[in-house]
Design an enzyme around this catalytic site. Structure first.
Site, PDB file in Angstrom:
ATOM      1  N   VAL A 152     -22.219  40.634  -9.730  1.00  0.00           N
ATOM      2  CA  VAL A 152     -23.628  40.598  -9.334  1.00  0.00           C
ATOM      3  C   VAL A 152     -24.342  41.861  -9.805  1.00  0.00           C
ATOM      4  CG1 VAL A 152     -25.227  40.429  -7.389  1.00  0.00           C
ATOM      5  CG2 VAL A 152     -23.103  39.100  -7.382  1.00  0.00           C
ATOM      6  N   TYR A 153     -23.740  43.001  -9.579  1.00  0.00           N
ATOM      7  CA  TYR A 153     -24.319  44.275 -10.006  1.00  0.00           C
ATOM      8  C   TYR A 153     -24.532  44.293 -11.518  1.00  0.00           C
ATOM      9  CZ  TYR A 153     -24.566  49.320 -10.900  1.00  0.00           C
ATOM     10  OH  TYR A 153     -24.942  50.570 -11.326  1.00  0.00           O
ATOM     11  N   ALA A 154     -23.487  43.942 -12.275  1.00  0.00           N
ATOM     12  CA  ALA A 154     -23.584  43.973 -13.736  1.00  0.00           C
ATOM     13  C   ALA A 154     -24.603  42.967 -14.252  1.00  0.00           C
ATOM     14  CB  ALA A 154     -22.217  43.720 -14.360  1.00  0.00           C
ATOM     15  N   THR A 156     -27.416  42.107 -12.836  1.00  0.00           N
ATOM     16  CA  THR A 156     -28.757  42.680 -12.691  1.00  0.00           C
ATOM     17  C   THR A 156     -29.001  43.760 -13.734  1.00  0.00           C
ATOM     18  OG1 THR A 156     -28.061  44.301 -11.001  1.00  0.00           O
ATOM     19  CG2 THR A 156     -28.873  42.169 -10.215  1.00  0.00           C
ATOM     20  N   LYS A 157     -27.984  44.564 -14.010  1.00  0.00           N
ATOM     21  CA  LYS A 157     -28.136  45.638 -14.997  1.00  0.00           C
ATOM     22  C   LYS A 157     -28.221  45.083 -16.417  1.00  0.00           C
ATOM     23  CE  LYS A 157     -28.199  49.149 -12.191  1.00  0.00           C
ATOM     24  NZ  LYS A 157     -29.363  50.040 -12.110  1.00  0.00           N
TER      25      LYS A 157
END
Length: 194
Positions: A152-154, A156-157
């Site tokens: 999820v983090y990656a 968005t980035k």
């Protein structure tokens, strides 16, 4: 503040990378707008450290997940300092777990802060940054490494890296550069992306 002093806004500047970037920019002669969402005491500590070294800084509360608060922050910074030359788009969250275990709330928070918040700040920067300005978006090397538990983090980035390249093209006529910096997942380095 000197009339020719450049102004840098650092989102999420009350701690971590954001706080260190704010202090470095002040050391390099920028007036620094320290953005924070909820921890006013931590933001004030960064401001006091900068001012103790004869730097110029002010704190600005805004939750980047709110477009209205981001717009207000840009207006308030321009009123205080007369303009904005640099945006360091740093505010973000990171929760690590396998995608199968990620809750809707975790996904929503990452999208609200990391993606929407960054896009809101980029949109405001495109409208308000002085010509010849700079935008630096914080990404992550995990976008390329694709490590487990970072989905999820990656995601968005990765989206912000795409937006970085597009906004760079849109800002060329105003001589505003837009880049992404991707710190290593364990703090051992970074990757620079245009």
């Amino acid at each position: 503040m000197a009339n020719n002093q450049r102004v840098a806004l650092v989102t999420g500047a009350s701690r971590g990378i954001g706080a260190e970037v704010a202090k470095r920019l002040a050391k390099d002669g920028f007036a620094v707008a320290i953005n924070y969402s909820s921890n006013q005491q931590a933001a004030e500590a960064v401001q006091k450290e900068i001012e103790a070294s004869n730097g110029v800084a002010a704190i600005f509360q805004a939750n980047v997940a709110s477009s209205a608060e981001v717009d207000r922050m840009f207006t308030d910074i321009k009123a205080k300092f007369g303009g904005i030359d640099v945006l360091i788009n740093n505010a973000g969250v990171m929760a690590l777990e396998p995608l199968a275990a990620v809750t809707d709330e975790v996904i929503d928070k990452h999208i609200d802060i990391n993606l929407k918040g960054s896009l809101y700040a980029l949109r405001a920067a495109a409208q308000h940054l002085n010509d010849g300005g700079r935008v630096v978006n914080l990404s992550t090397t995990v976008v390329g490494l694709k490590l487990e538990n970072y989905s999820v983090y990656a995601a968005t980035k990765g989206a912000i890296e795409v937006a970085t390249g597009i906004l760079a093209k849109e800002m060329r006529g105003r001589n505003i550069t837009v880049n992404a910096v991707a710190p290593g997942s364990n703090g051992d380095g970074f990757v620079f992306r245009r």
